[in-house]
Motif scaffolding. Sequence first.
Motif, PDB file in Angstrom:
ATOM      1  N   GLU A   7      -8.133 -43.623  92.517  1.00 25.20           N
ATOM      2  CA  GLU A   7      -7.729 -43.655  91.132  1.00 25.20           C
ATOM      3  C   GLU A   7      -8.138 -44.788  90.209  1.00 25.20           C
ATOM      4  N   ASN A  11     -14.122 -43.046  84.984  1.00 22.42           N
ATOM      5  CA  ASN A  11     -15.056 -41.691  84.460  1.00 22.42           C
ATOM      6  C   ASN A  11     -16.276 -42.299  83.574  1.00 22.42           C
ATOM      7  N   GLU A  26     -17.354 -34.266  87.773  1.00 20.67           N
ATOM      8  CA  GLU A  26     -16.149 -34.700  87.178  1.00 20.67           C
ATOM      9  C   GLU A  26     -14.941 -33.755  87.306  1.00 20.67           C
ATOM     10  N   ASP A  28     -10.464 -33.141  86.831  1.00 26.20           N
ATOM     11  CA  ASP A  28      -9.589 -33.209  85.692  1.00 26.20           C
ATOM     12  C   ASP A  28      -9.317 -34.587  85.118  1.00 26.20           C
ATOM     13  N   GLU A  29      -9.077 -35.473  85.990  1.00 27.99           N
ATOM     14  CA  GLU A  29      -8.799 -36.776  85.716  1.00 27.99           C
ATOM     15  C   GLU A  29      -9.834 -38.048  85.995  1.00 27.99           C
ATOM     16  N   ILE A  30     -10.507 -37.776  87.215  1.00 26.11           N
ATOM     17  CA  ILE A  30     -11.448 -38.705  87.622  1.00 26.11           C
ATOM     18  C   ILE A  30     -12.585 -37.999  88.459  1.00 26.11           C
TER      19      ILE A  30
END
Length: 101
Positions: A7, A11, A26, A28-30
């Motif tokens: 986490e 990105n 890629e 959704d978040e990372i």
Amino acid sequence: MATKITEDCINCSACEPECPNEAIKEGDEIYEINPNACSECVGFYDHEACQAVCPVECCLPDPDNVESEEVLINRALSLHPDDTELRRKADANDYPSRFRK
């Protein structure tokens, strides 16, 4: 073991083009690594390429997905069936691997 992205990922996308198996995408978040496409760069490099370029060191071995060098080279071969140089190196048991440092 497949590599995972923690986490801590910022990105930056530095890892994605380095993967010889196109296992990094890629999320959704990372960024995420598909463990079924990750060979930990066995057959291509003597290190994990994503780990080498990550500026925040978030590409780490996944302790929940431990795999042997044999499994990883066979995965690389199955993902690259037309790579004659990889096949030649695997047949000669002379390929790059972090297990052989």
